[in-house]
Design an enzyme around this catalytic site. Structure first.
Site, PDB file in Angstrom:
ATOM      1  N   VAL A  12       0.286  -5.281   5.977  1.00 54.59           N
ATOM      2  CA  VAL A  12       0.209  -5.804   7.348  1.00 54.59           C
ATOM      3  C   VAL A  12      -1.214  -6.197   7.731  1.00 54.59           C
ATOM      4  O   VAL A  12      -1.435  -6.721   8.828  1.00 54.59           O
ATOM      5  CB  VAL A  12       0.767  -4.794   8.379  1.00 54.59           C
ATOM      6  N   GLY A  13      -2.180  -5.943   6.853  1.00 53.16           N
ATOM      7  CA  GLY A  13      -3.550  -6.354   7.141  1.00 53.16           C
ATOM      8  C   GLY A  13      -4.508  -5.224   7.448  1.00 53.16           C
ATOM      9  O   GLY A  13      -5.543  -5.445   8.086  1.00 53.16           O
ATOM     10  N   LYS A  14      -4.194  -4.012   6.987  1.00 52.54           N
ATOM     11  CA  LYS A  14      -5.067  -2.858   7.278  1.00 52.54           C
ATOM     12  C   LYS A  14      -6.470  -3.018   6.707  1.00 52.54           C
ATOM     13  O   LYS A  14      -7.452  -2.650   7.348  1.00 52.54           O
ATOM     14  CB  LYS A  14      -4.472  -1.566   6.711  1.00 52.54           C
ATOM     15  N   LYS A  31     -11.610   5.372   1.982  1.00 49.62           N
ATOM     16  CA  LYS A  31     -10.157   5.372   1.767  1.00 49.62           C
ATOM     17  C   LYS A  31      -9.848   6.597   0.929  1.00 49.62           C
ATOM     18  O   LYS A  31     -10.130   6.614  -0.272  1.00 49.62           O
ATOM     19  CB  LYS A  31      -9.694   4.095   1.061  1.00 49.62           C
ATOM     20  N   ASP A  42      -9.181  -1.448  -2.404  1.00 51.59           N
ATOM     21  CA  ASP A  42      -9.544  -1.758  -1.020  1.00 51.59           C
ATOM     22  C   ASP A  42     -11.026  -1.489  -0.775  1.00 51.59           C
ATOM     23  O   ASP A  42     -11.670  -2.213  -0.006  1.00 51.59           O
ATOM     24  CB  ASP A  42      -8.678  -0.948  -0.062  1.00 51.59           C
ATOM     25  N   GLU A  98      -9.349   4.430   6.126  1.00 49.75           N
ATOM     26  CA  GLU A  98      -8.147   3.609   5.966  1.00 49.75           C
ATOM     27  C   GLU A  98      -7.047   4.412   5.302  1.00 49.75           C
ATOM     28  O   GLU A  98      -7.242   4.992   4.230  1.00 49.75           O
ATOM     29  CB  GLU A  98      -8.439   2.349   5.142  1.00 49.75           C
ATOM     30  N   GLY A  99      -5.886   4.429   5.941  1.00 50.07           N
ATOM     31  CA  GLY A  99      -4.747   5.119   5.364  1.00 50.07           C
ATOM     32  C   GLY A  99      -4.064   4.284   4.285  1.00 50.07           C
ATOM     33  O   GLY A  99      -4.564   3.238   3.864  1.00 50.07           O
ATOM     34  N   ALA A 100      -2.913   4.758   3.846  1.00 47.43           N
ATOM     35  CA  ALA A 100      -2.115   4.051   2.838  1.00 47.43           C
ATOM     36  C   ALA A 100      -0.724   3.840   3.417  1.00 47.43           C
ATOM     37  O   ALA A 100      -0.040   4.807   3.750  1.00 47.43           O
ATOM     38  CB  ALA A 100      -2.039   4.866   1.546  1.00 47.43           C
ATOM     39  N   GLY A 101      -0.324   2.574   3.561  1.00 49.85           N
ATOM     40  CA  GLY A 101       0.981   2.310   4.147  1.00 49.85           C
ATOM     41  C   GLY A 101       1.045   2.774   5.595  1.00 49.85           C
ATOM     42  O   GLY A 101       0.079   2.667   6.341  1.00 49.85           O
TER      43      GLY A 101
END
Length: 204
Positions: A12-14, A31, A42, A98-101
């Site tokens: 989605v563009g994280k 991350k 990432d 930044e998370g994952a999913g």
């Protein structure tokens, strides 16, 4: 300030949103869990998109080889993700995590991405329009509001005013801005959005 960036789903563009927030705050980036694409992770992308001299990219706690849900990727690698080992790096700077999913992506049999978000973190939800995205966005925000997190929303992709309007009205969450569809993503684009988003970021 510690900012946790999560999405309503995958792709989605994280990471682009993370790069913009890192640039806007001249923050460090971390991350905790990377699953797959270790040579083009990432963290690598953030390094290519951020241009300020202050930001530092911290290493993943878990770097897993398979592009799958972290719990499954960890099993393939013969490891178990231990929440106690996922400790934010020490820094005197702002930190973007930044998370994952999405929020309920499993890390192991008991923990999810949601369990990485501490009460003092500010959370940015990245929402992208698709069939079902209103439901996914509302569920994500509702889950965070149960924890009394400070929340902002970044919309990613082409504008869908009716979708965005109903999400903002129902959640009463501030909109940080929208990242439009861009033909080429580079440092110049990230810097432009960072300048546009900065004041809204600081007001979360």
């Amino acid at each position: 300030m510690i900012v946790f960036i999560t999405g309503i789903s995958t792709e989605v563009g994280k990471t682009l949103a993370s790069a913009i927030v890192v640039e806007a705050l001249e923050a460090d980036y971390w991350k905790p869990i990377q699953a797959g694409d270790l040579d083009r992770s990432d963290s690598h992308k953030i390094g290519q998109l951020v241009s300020n001299p202050k930001s530092r990219i911290h290493p993943n706690t878990y770097a897993l080889n398979t592009p799958m849900s972290p719990h499954a990727a960890a099993e393939i690698d013969g490891v178990s993700i231990d929440l106690k080992k996922i400790v934010p790096p020490e820094t005197q700077n702002h930190l973007v995590i930044e998370g994952a999913g999405g929020l309920l992506v499993p890390l192991n049999e008991t923990d999810t991405i949601n369990d990485l978000i501490l009460p003092e973190y500010k959370v940015i939800v990245v929402s992208r329009h698709y069939l079902g995205s209103i439901n996914h966005t509302l569920l994500t925000v509702e889950r965070l509001q149960r924890k009394n997190q400070a929340i902002g929303i970044i919309f990613s992709g082409d504008a869908h005013p009716t979708t965005e309007d109903i999400i903002l009205k129902k959640t009463k969450v501030a909109c940080i801005g929208r990242i439009n569809e861009e033909k080429n993503i580079d440092r110049r684009i990230v810097k432009r959005y960072a300048s546009e988003f900065k004041s809204n970021l600081l007001s979360i």
